[in-house]
Design a protein around this motif. Structure first.
Motif, short mmCIF file in Angstrom:
data_model
loop_
_atom_site.label_atom_id
_atom_site.label_comp_id
_atom_site.label_asym_id
_atom_site.label_seq_id
_atom_site.Cartn_x
_atom_site.Cartn_y
_atom_site.Cartn_z
N ASN A 1 0.63 -12.37 -5.27
CA ASN A 1 2.03 -12.99 -5.14
C ASN A 1 3.12 -11.76 -4.98
OD1 ASN A 1 4.29 -14.57 -4.63
ND2 ASN A 1 4.26 -15.26 -6.73
N LEU A 2 2.72 -11.10 -3.82
CA LEU A 2 3.61 -9.86 -3.31
C LEU A 2 4.19 -10.17 -2.00
CD1 LEU A 2 1.68 -7.02 -4.90
CD2 LEU A 2 3.65 -7.71 -5.50
N ILE A 3 5.30 -9.74 -1.67
CA ILE A 3 5.79 -9.87 -0.20
C ILE A 3 5.73 -8.54 0.19
CG2 ILE A 3 7.81 -10.42 1.06
CD1 ILE A 3 8.76 -12.13 -1.12
N VAL A 4 4.98 -8.37 1.57
CA VAL A 4 4.76 -7.03 2.15
C VAL A 4 5.96 -6.91 3.19
CG1 VAL A 4 3.31 -5.58 3.37
CG2 VAL A 4 2.25 -7.09 1.85
N VAL A 5 6.55 -5.61 3.04
CA VAL A 5 7.71 -5.59 4.01
C VAL A 5 7.35 -4.20 4.69
CG1 VAL A 5 9.46 -6.29 2.48
CG2 VAL A 5 9.03 -4.22 2.22
N ASP A 6 7.98 -4.20 5.85
CA ASP A 6 7.88 -3.05 6.94
C ASP A 6 8.78 -1.78 6.63
OD1 ASP A 6 6.20 -1.92 8.82
OD2 ASP A 6 7.45 -2.55 10.47
N ASP A 7 9.70 -2.07 6.06
CA ASP A 7 10.62 -1.10 5.64
C ASP A 7 10.86 -0.73 4.28
OD1 ASP A 7 13.04 0.44 6.21
OD2 ASP A 7 14.43 -1.21 6.07
N ARG A 8 10.75 0.61 4.26
CA ARG A 8 10.53 1.07 2.67
C ARG A 8 11.82 0.97 1.90
NH1 ARG A 8 11.29 5.93 -0.27
NH2 ARG A 8 9.46 6.59 -1.76
N SER A 9 13.16 0.96 2.70
CA SER A 9 14.07 0.67 1.90
C SER A 9 14.42 -0.47 1.30
CB SER A 9 15.50 1.11 2.64
OG SER A 9 15.38 0.23 3.83
N GLN A 10 13.67 -1.65 2.02
CA GLN A 10 13.75 -3.00 1.24
C GLN A 10 12.70 -3.28 0.29
OE1 GLN A 10 13.06 -5.32 4.75
NE2 GLN A 10 15.41 -4.97 5.61
N ALA A 11 11.93 -2.24 -0.18
CA ALA A 11 10.76 -2.58 -0.94
C ALA A 11 11.13 -2.39 -2.45
CB ALA A 11 9.63 -1.84 -0.65
N ASP A 12 10.69 -2.83 -3.58
CA ASP A 12 10.89 -2.88 -4.80
C ASP A 12 9.49 -1.67 -5.26
OD1 ASP A 12 12.81 -4.49 -5.04
OD2 ASP A 12 11.10 -6.29 -5.20
N PHE A 13 8.65 -1.53 -4.69
CA PHE A 13 7.32 -0.81 -4.97
C PHE A 13 6.84 -0.42 -3.75
CE2 PHE A 13 7.68 -3.99 -8.45
CZ PHE A 13 7.43 -3.32 -9.59
N GLU A 14 5.90 0.68 -3.69
CA GLU A 14 5.54 1.40 -2.78
C GLU A 14 3.95 1.70 -3.19
OE1 GLU A 14 5.63 5.21 0.15
OE2 GLU A 14 6.77 5.24 -1.84
N ILE A 15 2.99 1.20 -2.19
CA ILE A 15 1.60 1.72 -2.41
C ILE A 15 1.07 2.70 -1.76
CG2 ILE A 15 -0.72 0.62 -2.20
CD1 ILE A 15 0.51 -2.35 -2.82
N ASN A 16 0.68 3.68 -2.19
CA ASN A 16 0.20 4.81 -1.44
C ASN A 16 -1.32 4.95 -2.15
OD1 ASN A 16 0.34 6.22 -3.86
ND2 ASN A 16 2.61 6.88 -3.06
N GLY A 17 -2.38 6.08 -1.40
CA GLY A 17 -3.36 6.07 -1.95
C GLY A 17 -4.37 6.83 -1.07
N PHE A 18 -5.62 6.94 -1.34
CA PHE A 18 -6.85 7.48 -0.59
C PHE A 18 -7.86 6.59 -0.39
CE2 PHE A 18 -10.62 9.80 -0.50
CZ PHE A 18 -10.46 10.65 0.51
N ALA A 19 -8.57 6.62 0.68
CA ALA A 19 -9.81 5.97 0.84
C ALA A 19 -10.71 6.62 1.73
CB ALA A 19 -9.41 4.48 1.58
N ASP A 20 -12.02 6.34 1.38
CA ASP A 20 -13.23 7.01 2.35
C ASP A 20 -14.49 6.10 2.44
OD1 ASP A 20 -14.41 9.09 3.34
OD2 ASP A 20 -15.07 10.05 1.62
N ASN A 21 -14.88 6.43 3.46
CA ASN A 21 -16.17 5.44 3.61
C ASN A 21 -17.44 6.37 4.37
OD1 ASN A 21 -17.84 3.23 4.20
ND2 ASN A 21 -16.97 2.41 5.87
N GLN A 22 -18.38 6.45 3.63
CA GLN A 22 -19.47 7.26 3.83
C GLN A 22 -20.81 6.48 4.58
OE1 GLN A 22 -20.75 9.62 1.03
NE2 GLN A 22 -18.42 11.03 0.98
N SER A 23 -21.31 6.58 5.49
CA SER A 23 -22.44 5.97 6.06
C SER A 23 -23.75 6.23 5.45
CB SER A 23 -22.67 6.30 7.57
OG SER A 23 -21.29 6.00 8.27
N ALA A 24 -24.61 5.57 5.51
CA ALA A 24 -25.87 5.74 4.67
C ALA A 24 -26.63 6.93 5.45
CB ALA A 24 -26.79 4.75 4.70
N GLY A 25 -27.28 7.91 4.42
CA GLY A 25 -27.87 8.91 5.37
C GLY A 25 -29.43 8.44 5.59
#
Length: 170
Positions: free
Chosen positions: A81-105
């Motif tokens: 139950n979160l409302i995703v906004v496109d403008d950072r100035s209208q947001a209460d929270f910001e989500i940032n992070g890191f992601a990675d995907n490795q193919s099988a060897g």
């Protein structure tokens, strides 16, 4: 005659019961008003509390282009139950992070499942106070859908954190 002796006792019993009931109602009303006042105070003072319906800005996730799209889709699928906004100035929270995907060897393809590994971590930062309200990481080995299942795992954890906060405040 026997009936007349029981009438005063019956009337006094009724008065006693009605007085106890009205006293209980007053206590319930007082306790209800105190509990709502305390929960409102706790909600406003706890910077890690994520209220339902909060506005969230999802920043670019480092390491894996387009993972933020998977995360927004996972919020909808897992009914966060979160409302995703496109403008950072209208947001209460910001989500940032890191992601990675490795193919099988080659060895994993021959001897194992052949499915990729996917990992991600996110932080929800309260933009008003600058406090990290929630942080979670996910590491999926042999994931069928890789980024999608990792994003759904993160979204599920955010929803569970919000539910725990609501239950704690009640």
């Amino acid at each position: 005659m026997k009936f007349l002796k029981q009438v005063p006792m019956f009337l006094s019993l009724m008065l006693l019961v009605s007085g106890a009931i009205s006293g209980q109602d007053r206590v319930r009303a007082i306790n209800a008003s105190l509990s709502t006042d305390q929960s409102v105070a706790r909600k406003t003072t706890d910077p890690t509390y994520i209220p339902s319906g909060s506005r969230v800005y999802v920043a670019d996730i480092n390491g894996l282009p387009g993972f933020e799209n998977n995360l927004v889709a996972a919020f909808q699928k897992k009914r966060v139950n979160l409302i995703v906004v496109d403008d950072r100035s209208q947001a209460d929270f910001e989500i940032n992070g890191f992601a990675d995907n490795q193919s099988a060897g080659w060895a994993k393809i021959i001897f194992g499942s052949g499915r990729p590994e996917s990992e991600a971590s996110i932080q929800m930062v309260n933009l008003r106070s600058g406090v990290v309200a929630f942080a979670v990481a996910s590491y999926k080995v042999d994931s069928y859908n890789g980024n999608k299942s990792t994003a759904e795992h993160l979204a599920k954890n955010v929803r569970q954190k919000m539910e725990r906060d609501d239950n704690r405040i009640k």
